[in-house]
Design a protein around this motif. Structure first.
Motif, short mmCIF file in Angstrom:
data_model
loop_
_atom_site.label_atom_id
_atom_site.label_comp_id
_atom_site.label_asym_id
_atom_site.label_seq_id
_atom_site.Cartn_x
_atom_site.Cartn_y
_atom_site.Cartn_z
N UNK A 9 -2.50 68.05 36.28
CA UNK A 9 -1.66 67.26 34.89
C UNK A 9 -1.89 65.81 35.33
N UNK A 10 -3.11 64.74 34.75
CA UNK A 10 -2.83 63.27 34.33
C UNK A 10 -2.16 62.75 33.45
N UNK A 11 -1.92 61.46 33.57
CA UNK A 11 -1.68 60.49 32.70
C UNK A 11 -1.81 59.51 33.32
N UNK A 12 -2.30 59.13 32.12
CA UNK A 12 -3.25 57.36 32.53
C UNK A 12 -4.01 56.83 31.27
N UNK A 13 -4.14 55.36 31.60
CA UNK A 13 -4.70 54.98 30.31
C UNK A 13 -5.58 54.84 29.55
N UNK A 14 -6.00 54.70 28.59
CA UNK A 14 -7.28 55.31 27.44
C UNK A 14 -7.56 54.48 26.48
N UNK A 15 -8.35 53.55 25.77
CA UNK A 15 -8.70 53.69 24.58
C UNK A 15 -8.00 54.22 23.28
N UNK A 16 -7.53 55.60 23.25
CA UNK A 16 -7.14 56.52 21.76
C UNK A 16 -6.27 55.84 21.16
N UNK A 17 -6.88 55.01 20.13
CA UNK A 17 -5.60 54.43 19.14
C UNK A 17 -5.96 53.38 19.37
N UNK A 18 -6.33 52.69 20.13
CA UNK A 18 -6.66 51.47 20.37
C UNK A 18 -7.57 50.68 19.98
N UNK A 19 -8.82 51.35 19.49
CA UNK A 19 -10.60 51.23 19.35
C UNK A 19 -10.31 50.42 19.36
N UNK A 20 -11.05 49.41 18.95
CA UNK A 20 -11.79 48.17 18.79
C UNK A 20 -10.77 46.98 18.58
N UNK A 21 -9.31 47.20 19.04
CA UNK A 21 -8.04 46.21 19.50
C UNK A 21 -7.94 45.31 20.54
N UNK A 22 -8.87 46.22 21.61
CA UNK A 22 -9.41 45.52 23.69
C UNK A 22 -9.77 44.40 23.41
N UNK A 23 -9.43 44.35 24.64
CA UNK A 23 -9.93 42.88 24.95
C UNK A 23 -11.49 43.68 26.15
N UNK A 24 -12.34 44.16 25.71
CA UNK A 24 -13.45 44.71 26.47
C UNK A 24 -14.24 43.96 27.31
N UNK A 25 -14.27 43.83 28.78
CA UNK A 25 -14.62 42.92 30.06
C UNK A 25 -16.75 43.62 30.18
N UNK A 26 -16.66 44.36 30.59
CA UNK A 26 -18.08 45.63 30.85
C UNK A 26 -17.70 46.60 30.45
N UNK A 27 -18.48 47.78 30.28
CA UNK A 27 -18.70 49.25 30.00
C UNK A 27 -16.65 49.75 29.60
N UNK A 28 -16.56 50.23 30.43
CA UNK A 28 -15.50 51.07 30.33
C UNK A 28 -13.78 50.04 30.56
N UNK A 29 -13.98 49.19 30.94
CA UNK A 29 -13.39 48.08 31.99
C UNK A 29 -12.66 47.58 30.28
N UNK A 30 -11.42 46.97 30.60
CA UNK A 30 -10.92 45.59 29.43
C UNK A 30 -9.24 45.26 29.89
#
Length: 211
Positions: A136-157
């Motif tokens: 069981x894992x719960x974690x923050x993702x980009x799902x539902x916010x694609x294109x709305x987050x401030x991307x820093x590098x790769x998968x870091x936001x």
């Protein structure tokens, strides 16, 4: 007729993740099983488990958090050995392969230091999980916010509240499932929090041993 006070809920369940509570209701966590809370903090997700006779273990990178969890265990479940709770990075757990019936990892994976670290943690959680066991894992993702987050590098936001987090996406989760041979026990469930982050719940089963 005797009624339990509603205020007793907090004493029993602490600040348990509501989606983890759902797994309790579905009977996937039972008395006597061996359960690891990876990234246990001060024990908020395992307070009830300790009282319910689950053989609880915990790992966290914070020595202070582990000390608090040991204190909690000594009060609620004095038969649980203090050595069940260890200071460790989650990509290098000091536990044997196939040890746990259930492994929890709640609100931790988005703190991964790199994509390799993220994958390493997941693979390590999988290593210590028994065949037929549940992750069981719960974690923050980009799902539902694609294109709305401030991307820093790769998968870091950069998150709206300041820190930079590693955010997996649905593609990475599917890739991990395939490489692990994991079976989904639940569809991915993603909650939008104040339009600035999402939290995804991932519940999968390790294939039973063929031998």
């Amino acid at each position: 007729m005797f009624h339990l006070p509603l205020t007793s809920l907090r004493a029993q369940f602490d600040d348990i993740d509501i989606y983890l509570f759902d797994q309790l209701l579905k009977g996937r966590i039972q008395k006597g099983i061996h359960l690891l809370d990876a990234g246990c903090g001060a024990g908020r997700n395992i307070t009830y488990m300790m009282q319910a006779g689950v053989q609880v273990y915990g790992a966290d990178i914070s020595a202070e958090a582990i000390e608090k969890t040991r204190e909690l265990a000594s009060e609620l479940a004095p038969t649980l050995p203090a050595r069940n709770f260890v200071v460790a990075d989650l990509d290098a757990l000091p536990f044997a392969e196939d040890k746990f019936d259930v492994v929890l990892c709640s609100a931790v994976l988005h703190f991964a230091r790199s994509e390799e670290h993220f994958k390493g943690i997941v693979q390590e959680l999988w290593r210590v999980l028994k065949p037929g066991g549940m992750l069981f894992a719960r974690f923050s993702t980009t799902i539902g916010l694609e294109g709305k987050l401030q991307q820093v590098e790769g998968r870091f936001y950069r998150m709206s509240h300041g820190p930079v987090w590693f955010l997996a996406d649905e593609e990475l989760i599917a890739e991990l499932e395939k490489s692990l041979g994991a079976e989904r026990l639940e569809p991915l469930k993603t909650v939008l929090v104040e339009q600035d982050r999402t939290m995804t719940t991932w519940v999968v089963k390790k294939a039973p041993s063929r031998y």
